[in-house]
Write a protein that holds these residues in place. Structure first.
Motif, PDB file in Angstrom:
ATOM      1  N   ALA A  53      46.360  64.569 -71.912  1.00 48.00           N
ATOM      2  CA  ALA A  53      45.424  63.574 -72.300  1.00 48.00           C
ATOM      3  C   ALA A  53      44.278  63.681 -71.296  1.00 48.00           C
ATOM      4  O   ALA A  53      44.337  63.656 -70.253  1.00 48.00           O
ATOM      5  CB  ALA A  53      46.013  62.003 -72.341  1.00 48.00           C
ATOM      6  N   VAL A  54      42.959  63.227 -72.070  1.00 48.15           N
ATOM      7  CA  VAL A  54      41.743  63.384 -71.324  1.00 48.15           C
ATOM      8  C   VAL A  54      41.021  62.029 -71.876  1.00 48.15           C
ATOM      9  O   VAL A  54      40.909  61.621 -73.175  1.00 48.15           O
ATOM     10  CB  VAL A  54      41.014  64.445 -71.709  1.00 48.15           C
ATOM     11  N   ILE A  55      40.471  61.414 -70.854  1.00 54.71           N
ATOM     12  CA  ILE A  55      39.398  60.149 -71.133  1.00 54.71           C
ATOM     13  C   ILE A  55      38.109  60.564 -70.656  1.00 54.71           C
ATOM     14  O   ILE A  55      38.093  60.885 -69.422  1.00 54.71           O
ATOM     15  CB  ILE A  55      40.082  58.857 -70.394  1.00 54.71           C
ATOM     16  N   HIS A  56      37.169  60.225 -71.392  1.00 51.49           N
ATOM     17  CA  HIS A  56      35.941  60.016 -70.932  1.00 51.49           C
ATOM     18  C   HIS A  56      35.348  58.928 -71.140  1.00 51.49           C
ATOM     19  O   HIS A  56      35.237  58.266 -72.178  1.00 51.49           O
ATOM     20  CB  HIS A  56      34.755  61.214 -71.933  1.00 51.49           C
ATOM     21  N   ALA A  57      35.105  58.128 -69.830  1.00 54.64           N
ATOM     22  CA  ALA A  57      34.620  56.647 -69.780  1.00 54.64           C
ATOM     23  C   ALA A  57      33.331  56.514 -69.126  1.00 54.64           C
ATOM     24  O   ALA A  57      32.974  57.570 -68.279  1.00 54.64           O
ATOM     25  CB  ALA A  57      35.672  55.932 -69.332  1.00 54.64           C
ATOM     26  N   HIS A  58      32.572  55.372 -69.544  1.00 55.63           N
ATOM     27  CA  HIS A  58      31.156  55.151 -68.915  1.00 55.63           C
ATOM     28  C   HIS A  58      31.715  53.663 -67.967  1.00 55.63           C
ATOM     29  O   HIS A  58      31.033  52.730 -68.191  1.00 55.63           O
ATOM     30  CB  HIS A  58      30.363  54.816 -70.010  1.00 55.63           C
ATOM     31  N   ALA A  59      32.737  53.849 -67.092  1.00 57.31           N
ATOM     32  CA  ALA A  59      32.889  52.945 -65.950  1.00 57.31           C
ATOM     33  C   ALA A  59      31.816  52.610 -65.203  1.00 57.31           C
ATOM     34  O   ALA A  59      31.097  53.772 -64.795  1.00 57.31           O
ATOM     35  CB  ALA A  59      34.374  53.139 -65.543  1.00 57.31           C
ATOM     36  N   PRO A  60      31.545  51.515 -65.054  1.00 61.28           N
ATOM     37  CA  PRO A  60      30.015  51.092 -64.309  1.00 61.28           C
ATOM     38  C   PRO A  60      30.009  51.597 -62.916  1.00 61.28           C
ATOM     39  O   PRO A  60      29.024  52.396 -62.520  1.00 61.28           O
ATOM     40  CB  PRO A  60      29.788  49.799 -64.537  1.00 61.28           C
ATOM     41  N   TRP A  61      30.977  51.514 -62.014  1.00 60.20           N
ATOM     42  CA  TRP A  61      31.014  51.986 -60.778  1.00 60.20           C
ATOM     43  C   TRP A  61      30.899  53.437 -60.452  1.00 60.20           C
ATOM     44  O   TRP A  61      30.211  54.015 -59.672  1.00 60.20           O
ATOM     45  CB  TRP A  61      31.930  51.143 -59.694  1.00 60.20           C
ATOM     46  N   SER A  62      31.909  54.091 -61.097  1.00 62.03           N
ATOM     47  CA  SER A  62      31.659  55.337 -60.955  1.00 62.03           C
ATOM     48  C   SER A  62      30.563  55.918 -61.631  1.00 62.03           C
ATOM     49  O   SER A  62      29.937  57.105 -61.037  1.00 62.03           O
ATOM     50  CB  SER A  62      33.127  55.875 -61.721  1.00 62.03           C
ATOM     51  N   THR A  63      30.060  55.656 -62.799  1.00 60.88           N
ATOM     52  CA  THR A  63      28.853  56.127 -63.274  1.00 60.88           C
ATOM     53  C   THR A  63      27.765  55.889 -62.127  1.00 60.88           C
ATOM     54  O   THR A  63      26.937  56.744 -62.082  1.00 60.88           O
ATOM     55  CB  THR A  63      28.246  55.426 -64.573  1.00 60.88           C
ATOM     56  N   ALA A  64      27.689  54.711 -61.914  1.00 63.35           N
ATOM     57  CA  ALA A  64      26.570  54.304 -60.645  1.00 63.35           C
ATOM     58  C   ALA A  64      26.569  55.396 -59.198  1.00 63.35           C
ATOM     59  O   ALA A  64      25.840  55.966 -59.110  1.00 63.35           O
ATOM     60  CB  ALA A  64      26.588  53.013 -60.243  1.00 63.35           C
ATOM     61  N   LEU A  65      28.035  55.578 -59.260  1.00 60.96           N
ATOM     62  CA  LEU A  65      28.107  56.401 -57.877  1.00 60.96           C
ATOM     63  C   LEU A  65      27.740  57.913 -57.974  1.00 60.96           C
ATOM     64  O   LEU A  65      26.816  58.366 -57.253  1.00 60.96           O
ATOM     65  CB  LEU A  65      29.558  56.206 -57.355  1.00 60.96           C
ATOM     66  N   ALA A  66      28.050  58.314 -59.280  1.00 61.01           N
ATOM     67  CA  ALA A  66      27.564  59.845 -59.536  1.00 61.01           C
ATOM     68  C   ALA A  66      26.177  59.764 -59.573  1.00 61.01           C
ATOM     69  O   ALA A  66      25.616  60.929 -58.898  1.00 61.01           O
ATOM     70  CB  ALA A  66      28.394  60.091 -60.862  1.00 61.01           C
ATOM     71  N   THR A  67      25.333  58.728 -60.052  1.00 60.05           N
ATOM     72  CA  THR A  67      24.084  58.886 -60.379  1.00 60.05           C
ATOM     73  C   THR A  67      23.363  58.748 -58.951  1.00 60.05           C
ATOM     74  O   THR A  67      22.407  59.656 -58.783  1.00 60.05           O
ATOM     75  CB  THR A  67      23.636  57.807 -61.241  1.00 60.05           C
ATOM     76  N   ARG A  68      23.800  57.960 -58.038  1.00 61.76           N
ATOM     77  CA  ARG A  68      23.129  57.432 -56.799  1.00 61.76           C
ATOM     78  C   ARG A  68      23.479  58.843 -55.640  1.00 61.76           C
ATOM     79  O   ARG A  68      22.865  59.112 -55.063  1.00 61.76           O
ATOM     80  CB  ARG A  68      23.723  56.470 -56.266  1.00 61.76           C
ATOM     81  N   THR A  69      24.741  59.657 -56.112  1.00 61.66           N
ATOM     82  CA  THR A  69      25.128  60.588 -54.999  1.00 61.66           C
ATOM     83  C   THR A  69      24.564  61.851 -55.237  1.00 61.66           C
ATOM     84  O   THR A  69      24.276  62.899 -54.404  1.00 61.66           O
ATOM     85  CB  THR A  69      26.578  60.441 -54.937  1.00 61.66           C
ATOM     86  N   ALA A  70      24.425  62.245 -56.739  1.00 59.75           N
ATOM     87  CA  ALA A  70      24.023  63.644 -56.893  1.00 59.75           C
ATOM     88  C   ALA A  70      22.655  64.081 -56.368  1.00 59.75           C
ATOM     89  O   ALA A  70      21.879  63.068 -56.146  1.00 59.75           O
ATOM     90  CB  ALA A  70      23.950  63.684 -58.323  1.00 59.75           C
ATOM     91  N   GLY A  71      22.763  65.185 -55.759  1.00 59.14           N
ATOM     92  CA  GLY A  71      21.577  65.760 -55.078  1.00 59.14           C
ATOM     93  C   GLY A  71      20.599  66.134 -55.936  1.00 59.14           C
ATOM     94  O   GLY A  71      20.292  65.870 -57.083  1.00 59.14           O
ATOM     95  N   ALA A  72      19.490  67.028 -55.582  1.00 62.46           N
ATOM     96  CA  ALA A  72      18.426  67.356 -56.398  1.00 62.46           C
ATOM     97  C   ALA A  72      18.761  68.120 -57.718  1.00 62.46           C
ATOM     98  O   ALA A  72      18.085  68.065 -58.564  1.00 62.46           O
ATOM     99  CB  ALA A  72      17.267  68.183 -55.210  1.00 62.46           C
ATOM    100  N   ASP A  73      19.735  68.776 -57.236  1.00 58.72           N
ATOM    101  CA  ASP A  73      20.204  69.617 -58.659  1.00 58.72           C
ATOM    102  C   ASP A  73      21.474  68.910 -59.271  1.00 58.72           C
ATOM    103  O   ASP A  73      22.052  69.376 -60.411  1.00 58.72           O
ATOM    104  CB  ASP A  73      21.090  71.064 -58.092  1.00 58.72           C
TER     105      ASP A  73
END
Length: 223
Positions: free
Chosen positions: A99-119
């Motif tokens: 099984a696979v879930i693609h979710a837009h959970a807010p905290w993990s979405t915000a964390l990925a957006t904030r943490t991702a580098g220039a690339d």
């Protein structure tokens, strides 16, 4: 197209998939028409229909696709979501994945957006966190989640995911964060995938509350 065998309990799977999506919607993890869930069904993959609010979803709002190109099987009336290539990449590279879930959970979405580098890539590290035991990984003392760059063409995301999972030097993560596009969690069944989603979301919440490192890598430790 080559014949594809599906599970004998496919209709029951449709009901379970619909119920899972409604539950995730109520948690606020699949707002609007965003997000998707899939199950392995024999040789095929059953997935939520695209452009659909999970609030009103029924077992008819599902589609069985072939595992190669993600095209609906003969007799299916719905069309799969745009992120189907990523679901299929996970099934191809993880034989034990059910099984696979693609979710837009807010905290993990915000964390990925904030943490991702220039690339727009990076990683999140959870070190010595008690809650990480719920992820059911070989060593919960150190859990590394990759951040994958987002693309309008989901097949490019799928290529990046495939490259990550093919890396012999890296352990298979329990979930993948997508820059500005939520998370993919997966497991042997929907319960394991959902547990991992919930755990990563809570760990992401904690990391954002305590402060993340410089862009590229975020780390939280109990020490």
């Amino acid at each position: 197209m080559k014949p594809v065998c599906i599970s004998e309990d496919a209709e029951l799977q449709r009901e379970h998939l619909s119920a899972a999506c409604q539950s995730l919607y109520r948690r606020g993890w699949m707002p609007g028409t965003f997000g998707s869930v899939s199950f392995r069904s024999g040789e095929a993959v059953m997935i939520t229909a695209g452009d659909l609010s999970k609030r009103v979803m029924t077992d008819q709002d599902t589609v069985m696709v072939d595992p190669f190109k993600g095209l609906p099987l003969l007799g299916e009336s719905e069309w799969p979501p745009a992120e189907t290539p990523v679901h299929l990449a996970l099934y191809r590279r993880l034989p034990g994945c059910g099984a696979v879930i693609h979710a837009h959970a807010p905290w993990s979405t915000a964390l990925a957006t904030r943490t991702a580098g220039a690339d727009r890539t990076g990683q999140v590290v959870f070190e010595e966190m008690e809650m990480a035991k719920s992820l059911d990984v070989p060593d919960p003392r150190l859990v590394v989640l990759p951040i994958v760059a987002n693309h309008l063409d989901a097949s490019l995301i799928a290529d990046d995911v495939t490259a990550l999972l093919d890396d012999p030097a890296a352990d298979t993560p329990p979930a993948l964060l997508i820059d500005r596009d939520g998370m993919f969690s997966f497991g042997r069944d929907i319960d394991e995938a959902r547990n991992r989603l919930e755990c990563v979301e809570e760990l992401s919440h904690l990391l954002l509350l305590t402060g993340a490192d410089e862009p590229g890598t975020a780390k939280v430790s109990a020490r």
